[in-house]
Design an enzyme around this catalytic site. Structure first.
Site, PDB file in Angstrom:
ATOM      1  CB  SER A 119      -1.804   5.970  -4.343  1.00 28.94           C
ATOM      2  OG  SER A 119      -2.654   5.825  -3.223  1.00 28.94           O
ATOM      3  CE1 TYR A 163      -1.357   5.656  -7.981  1.00 27.39           C
ATOM      4  CE2 TYR A 163      -0.262   3.627  -7.325  1.00 27.39           C
ATOM      5  CZ  TYR A 163      -0.192   4.907  -7.832  1.00 27.39           C
ATOM      6  OH  TYR A 163       1.023   5.438  -8.194  1.00 27.39           O
ATOM      7  N   GLY A 164      -7.246   2.842  -6.450  1.00 23.51           N
ATOM      8  CA  GLY A 164      -8.237   1.778  -6.309  1.00 23.51           C
ATOM      9  C   GLY A 164      -9.087   1.540  -7.542  1.00 23.51           C
ATOM     10  CB  CYS A 217      -0.026   2.418  -1.274  1.00 25.72           C
ATOM     11  SG  CYS A 217      -1.489   2.321  -2.328  1.00 25.72           S
ATOM     12  CB  CYS A 223      -7.298   2.179   5.304  1.00 24.58           C
ATOM     13  SG  CYS A 223      -7.233   3.752   4.414  1.00 24.58           S
TER      14      CYS A 223
END
Length: 270
Positions: free
Chosen positions: A16, A47-48, A78, A189
């Site tokens: 993203s 995007y979260g 991602c 992450c």
């Protein structure tokens, strides 16, 4: 060799934003002769906060773009897309699909000796339980302790990789996870590999850190070999970078993630 041979086609990596460049960096180091195409949806990050339907729609658009570039493999770099949209990507793709969550989970299961694993990530990734589900599918006996770390991504993008504020923040986030006597910690992450030295220092020498970018590069190398897709040519590879927007400080942040200068970045519309 015929230029249309699949082995010569690029690996497609998408995210993203810029975080997936840590995966590209690991791929460059692990597979120095592979052509790589990176796509960052920088106009629509993060995007979260998006709905599952929207994330799936974005993932399909990116997949279609990359397939038009004749990639031989797709890597979802991602965590949010990997947690939500892998099935959408696979349903469209005639080429193999890998993702960072599966790679990180497999590495964690292989590394843990006490079956006690910690996972740190963004709130969206942690709330999805994607890592916990992936690890439990592989090793149901594993005890998993997850911790959302909302502040680490902005600290990384600010460049505070060994700043007292970052260290204090990491200590606060890791305290409850370390109290569970884990022996393995998944960096869930793609920003977190840049904090690896600091996180190792905070966690202590007895905790094994799983770098999902490195795990992804190893999984990619294995798949290419098994499917006879490894590039046989020993010439400098071609790297291409596509984004949907060129935000403020993109070049600076991107080069920090990639660990080298970021060549010409092309802006595209989906």
């Amino acid at each position: 060799m015929n230029k249309n041979s699949p082995e010569l086609h690029p690996i497609g990596v998408f995210d993203s934003g810029v975080g997936g460049l840590t995966v590209v960096r690991a791929l460059m180091e692990r597979l120095p002769f592979e052509n790589i195409l990176y796509f960052g949806d920088t106009a629509r990050v993060p995007y979260g906060v998006k709905s599952v339907e929207t994330i799936n729609a974005y993932a399909r658009q990116i997949t279609e773009f990359l397939l038009r570039q004749e990639v031989k493999l797709l890597i979802i770099a991602c965590n949010t897309m990997a947690a939500v949209a892998r099935q959408s990507v696979e349903s469209l793709s005639p080429v193999p699909v890998l993702d960072v969550i599966d790679a990180g989970a497999r590495r964690a299961v292989a590394e843990t000796r006490t079956h006690s694993v910690g996972v740190i990530g963004t709130p969206t990734t942690i709330n999805s339980n994607a890592y916990a589900r992936a690890i439990c599918r592989l090793a149901p006996e594993t005890r998993i302790f997850s911790q959302a770390c909302a502040l680490l991504v902005p600290l990384v993008e600010e460049g505070w990789l060994d700043h007292p504020v970052t260290r204090l923040t990491a200590q606060e986030y890791l305290r409850p996870v370390l109290a569970e006597h884990i022996d393995t910690l998944v960096l869930g992450c793609t920003h977190y590999p840049l904090l690896k030295a600091l996180l190792q220092d905070v966690a202590g020498p007895d905790i094994h850190l799983v770098d999902s970018a490195e795990a992804m590069a190893d999984a990619t190398a294995e798949l290419l070999q098994v499917q006879h897709l490894t590039n046989p040519e020993r010439i400098p590879p071609e790297y291409r970078f596509y984004v949907t927007d060129v935000p403020l400080r993109f070049q600076q942040i991107g080069e920090r993630f990639l660990g080298r200068s970021l060549p010409g970045v092309e802006r595209v519309q989906l």
